[in-house]
Design an enzyme around this catalytic site. Structure first.
Site, PDB file in Angstrom:
ATOM      1  N   ASP A  10     129.330  46.480  44.951  1.00 24.20           N
ATOM      2  CA  ASP A  10     128.091  46.738  45.673  1.00 24.20           C
ATOM      3  C   ASP A  10     127.877  48.246  45.778  1.00 24.20           C
ATOM      4  O   ASP A  10     128.673  48.952  46.410  1.00 24.20           O
ATOM      5  CB  ASP A  10     128.204  46.102  47.066  1.00 24.20           C
ATOM      6  N   ILE A  11     126.817  48.746  45.180  1.00 24.44           N
ATOM      7  CA  ILE A  11     126.550  50.189  45.182  1.00 24.44           C
ATOM      8  C   ILE A  11     126.371  50.729  46.597  1.00 24.44           C
ATOM      9  O   ILE A  11     126.658  51.897  46.857  1.00 24.44           O
ATOM     10  CB  ILE A  11     125.334  50.538  44.291  1.00 24.44           C
ATOM     11  N   VAL A  33     118.443  46.147  42.589  1.00 28.48           N
ATOM     12  CA  VAL A  33     119.228  47.176  43.274  1.00 28.48           C
ATOM     13  C   VAL A  33     118.363  47.955  44.262  1.00 28.48           C
ATOM     14  O   VAL A  33     118.823  48.354  45.330  1.00 28.48           O
ATOM     15  CB  VAL A  33     119.947  48.106  42.263  1.00 28.48           C
ATOM     16  N   ASP A  34     117.103  48.149  43.929  1.00 30.66           N
ATOM     17  CA  ASP A  34     116.174  48.854  44.817  1.00 30.66           C
ATOM     18  C   ASP A  34     116.065  48.119  46.155  1.00 30.66           C
ATOM     19  O   ASP A  34     116.193  48.713  47.225  1.00 30.66           O
ATOM     20  CB  ASP A  34     114.808  48.956  44.137  1.00 30.66           C
ATOM     21  N   SER A 119     117.155  50.611  34.659  1.00 31.98           N
ATOM     22  CA  SER A 119     116.155  49.960  33.797  1.00 31.98           C
ATOM     23  C   SER A 119     116.633  48.702  33.088  1.00 31.98           C
ATOM     24  O   SER A 119     115.884  48.124  32.308  1.00 31.98           O
ATOM     25  CB  SER A 119     115.561  50.937  32.760  1.00 31.98           C
ATOM     26  N   THR A 120     117.853  48.249  33.333  1.00 34.26           N
ATOM     27  CA  THR A 120     118.357  47.081  32.598  1.00 34.26           C
ATOM     28  C   THR A 120     118.009  45.756  33.270  1.00 34.26           C
ATOM     29  O   THR A 120     118.241  44.706  32.683  1.00 34.26           O
ATOM     30  CB  THR A 120     119.881  47.152  32.396  1.00 34.26           C
ATOM     31  N   GLY A 121     117.462  45.795  34.453  1.00 34.10           N
ATOM     32  CA  GLY A 121     117.063  44.566  35.145  1.00 34.10           C
ATOM     33  C   GLY A 121     115.664  44.157  34.739  1.00 34.10           C
ATOM     34  O   GLY A 121     115.368  43.944  33.559  1.00 34.10           O
TER      35      GLY A 121
END
Length: 168
Positions: A10-11, A33-34, A119-121
């Site tokens: 978890d970031i 994530v945002d 950008s990978t989501g």
């Protein structure tokens, strides 16, 4: 010398001075994530983001970490490219995200930074290609950041980031 590591987790719970948010231009929160960062940091993050928005694709801006657990003091927001096939500047914009985040981290005096897979989501950037760009850019950008954590939310992302880091 900057150390780059791959971490699964978890970031919002990292032992870093700053975390990077894969944001949208409004900096008011969104999905993925945002959304997780906004939820963990509390409502003041959206207010602070709105005050400095908009953020252009490839750029980065910082806010305090608000309710994020210490030692996280800063959130560095960056807006990555939406994948449209790769011939519309997406790789260059993605590399700019990583470079600008390190520049902002240096301005903040952050010595450790955790990055999500930008950008990978929902933005659809192919994960393997994004991981190679991330590693190449982070390795080639001059910075005072001492430790960079490439965050993987799941095992497939961890494998992709680990392979990119090993390949150099």
């Amino acid at each position: 010398m900057t150390v780059i590591e791959v971490v699964q987790g978890d970031i919002t719970r990292q032992d870093t001075d700053a975390i990077v948010n894969a944001a949208n231009e409004s900096l008011r929160g969104g999905g993925g994530v945002d959304g997780a960062i906004h939820w963990a940091a509390g409502p003041r993050l959206a207010e602070a983001g709105a005050a400095i928005a908009p953020c252009a694709r490839g750029d980065a801006k910082a806010t305090p970490g608000f309710d994020l657990p210490p030692p996280i003091r800063h959130v560095i927001h960056t807006v990555g490219p939406v994948w449209k096939g790769g011939d519309r500047g997406e790789p260059e914009i993605l590399a700019s995200c990583y470079r600008r985040c390190l520049e902002v981290a240096d301005e903040l005096g952050a010595r450790s930074v955790a990055f999500p897979a930008i950008s990978t989501g929902i933005f659809g950037f192919p994960p393997e290609r994004a991981a190679r760009i991330a590693v190449k850019t982070l390795r080639s950008t001059r910075t005072d950041v001492e430790r960079i954590s490439l965050m993987a939310f799941d095992s497939p992302t961890h494998r992709v980031l680990t392979a990119a880091l090993a390949a150099g």
